[in-house]
Design an enzyme around this catalytic site. Structure first.
Site, PDB file in Angstrom:
ATOM      1  N   ASP A 146       0.826  -1.212   0.000  1.00 12.55           N
ATOM      2  CA  ASP A 146       0.000   0.000   0.000  1.00 12.55           C
ATOM      3  C   ASP A 146       0.855   1.255   0.000  1.00 12.55           C
ATOM      4  OD1 ASP A 146       0.910  -0.636   2.589  1.00 12.55           O
ATOM      5  OD2 ASP A 146      -0.546   0.739   3.460  1.00 12.55           O
ATOM      6  N   GLU A 147       0.225   2.365  -0.376  1.00 11.13           N
ATOM      7  CA  GLU A 147       0.792   3.715  -0.234  1.00 11.13           C
ATOM      8  C   GLU A 147       2.226   3.835  -0.761  1.00 11.13           C
ATOM      9  OE1 GLU A 147      -1.525   5.652   3.487  1.00 11.13           O
ATOM     10  OE2 GLU A 147       0.181   4.414   4.028  1.00 11.13           O
ATOM     11  N   VAL A 148       2.440   3.402  -1.973  1.00 10.23           N
ATOM     12  CA  VAL A 148       3.778   3.555  -2.555  1.00 10.23           C
ATOM     13  C   VAL A 148       3.896   4.971  -3.123  1.00 10.23           C
ATOM     14  CG1 VAL A 148       5.440   2.643  -4.206  1.00 10.23           C
ATOM     15  CG2 VAL A 148       3.794   1.113  -3.119  1.00 10.23           C
TER      16      VAL A 148
END
Lengths: 439, 66
Positions: free
Chosen positions: A233-235
């Protein structure tokens, strides 16, 4: 009439095994003139029944113990009933983790999702790569989880019928990995010069995949559960975008979107983990970014509204044929003044448009406790009894929805937690018969 | 009860539990018998949760009796 023995009977052999996603947890409990019997298909069901038995026992004002004539048939609605604990933002002492496992068992939760490492710290003491914790933990002597600690957590959980699902999030959320493995992270650039900052795992180097192969070989052998959580997630693409080598790689591969680069990395990682015969759970972005994953992948829905509402996301994921874990509405670290447990209680995990087959792909959910504002000083009252609200939603029937009924029982359950030494916070006005000094 | 079970039938008829006498036992026909660490440790744990860790009745802290 006295009852001096609770007889426990299980059908299936298997005392030395670990609980699994497929483990049966059904039990029947019969207390009447003729018998005091707990019957279950497996030892895991017997554990759930013992907890129920313990909650049925009450004490008179004179201190005599009683149990009423009772017949219970019980089984869980969902097979994955988890609690995520983050031990990276703040380190949690081993004793806090073990205490949490105890209270999970009181709530019939059966998966400890251990979010071991993240950006600020790497407390997992790797045997293969000791420099990770040596250089990435808050304190390499005190703020780490040794191989013995990890083993203890896994065994303590097993004895309570709880699986340990370890999460090693990549390619983002990996800043703490950098000092221990030089060259693993992407150097960020300011114009034509390296800025000195580092971004996500560098996905264009062979050395990255060599490291991941060795690291996940260890992880696959340390954690016995079939599933690993691989995050995803949230790269943040800012650093990748700034790096000329990444830009050249993108051009060579014909990628015009950094999500394609992320997908490239994650597919390589998933291939590595699959080769170790492990299944995996990923955060919903991996699905949103259209990464090709195995059909038995479990997708965890955590985003409240973006890109769509969490129920729409559940609908999309199940329509694509993947199993789902729901956690978006159950972030225990989000707090508001007052009885915020009621909103969590009202969530219906199958409240989406879908066929019975698609709804069957929702295998459960998790309450999540992220670590920014929580350490061992305030973890317990923030977790309990609110975590129990999620536990009931995942265990009990879809018809168990009455808020007044829940409030009465939850208040009473909180008193039981106090009696057991758990500093559970109150959910409204009231008192407990016993207020223990040791709490 | 928390979480609420699937089906519960209860009555006001009650039975006494005597801590000194009470025990958890494996059914003779059960697939799990003494030595099954998961259940043996659970029996000890729940006995402790129900009646406390020590012997029953617990000794008076001062050694005096009421």
């Amino acid at each position: 009439v006295s009852k001096d023995v609770l007889v426990v009977s299980v059908v299936t052999e298997g005392c030395n095994e670990f609980p699994m996603l497929e483990s049966l947890e059904n039990y029947t409990l019969t207390i009447d003139d003729d018998q005091c019997l707990l019957a279950a298909s497996t030892i895991w069901g017997a554990l759930r029944g013992l907890e129920t038995f313990s909650q049925l026992v009450w004490t008179s004002a004179e201190g005599t113990f009683f149990i009423n004539k009772t017949s219970i048939k019980d089984f869980p609605r969902f097979s994955h009933r988890g609690l995520l604990l983050d031990t990276s933002r703040h380190y949690l002492p081993l004793s806090s983790i073990l205490d949490t496992l105890d209270v999970m068992a009181y709530n019939k939760l059966n998966v400890f999702h251990w979010h071991l490492v993240d950006d600020p710290s790497f407390p997992y003491d790797s045997i293969t790569f000791p420099e990770l914790a040596r250089k990435g933990s808050y304190n390499p002597v005190t703020h780490i989880y040794t191989a013995q600690d990890v083993k203890e957590v896994i065994e303590y959980a097993r004895l309570r019928g709880i699986r340990v699902l370890a999460e090693f999030d990549t390619p983002g959320h990996t800043l703490s990995w950098g000092p221990g493995v030089p060259g693993l992270l992407t150097p960020c650039y300011s114009g034509t010069q390296p800025s000195g900052d580092f971004g996500p795992v560098n996905p264009i180097l062979n050395s990255t995949y060599k490291f991941m192969s060795s690291f996940f070989l260890e992880i696959s052998s340390v954690f016995p559960d079939f599933y690993l959580h691989l995050g995803g997630d949230e790269v943040d693409f800012t650093c990748w975008r700034s790096n000329p080598d990444i830009q050249a790689f993108m051009k060579k591969k014909g990628f015009d979107d950094f999500r394609q680069l992320e997908s490239f990395y994650i597919q390589m990682l998933l291939d590595i983990v699959s080769a170790y015969e492990k299944g995996y759970v990923v955060w919903q972005e991996v699905f949103d970014n259209k990464v090709k994953v195995r059909p038995d992948t479990i997708v965890q829905v955590w985003r409240d509204k973006k890109p769509v509402t969490y129920m729409e996301e559940v609908e999309l994921v199940t329509k694509a044929g993947f199993r789902v874990l729901l956690s978006a509405p159950w972030y225990l670290n989000h707090i508001t003044y007052g009885a915020d447990w009621k909103d969590m209680y009202k969530v219906e995990p199958l409240d989406f448009e879908g066929s019975p087959e698609e709804k069957a792909l929702v295998i459960g959910g998790e309450a999540c406790m992220w670590g920014e504002w929580v350490d061992s000083t305030n973890l317990v009252p923030r977790l309990w009894p609110r975590g129990g609200v999620v536990a009931e939603r995942l265990w009990s029937s879809n018809l168990t929805t009455n808020l007044d009924f829940a409030e009465t029982r939850l208040s009473h359950f909180r008193c039981l937690l106090l009696r057991r030494g758990v500093q559970a916070e109150p959910i409204g006005v009231g008192y407990c018969e016993q207020e223990f000094e040791e709490t | 009860l928390w979480p609420w079970p699937r089906s519960v039938q209860a009555s006001s008829r009650r039975y006494r539990l005597r801590p000194a006498a009470f025990a958890f036992r494996h059914h003779p026909g059960s697939a799990a018998q003494p030595g099954c660490d998961v259940l043996d440790s659970a029996f000890a744990r729940y006995r402790r949760l129900l009646f406390g860790a020590g012997p029953w009745p617990p000794p008076s802290p001062s050694g005096q009796r009421h």
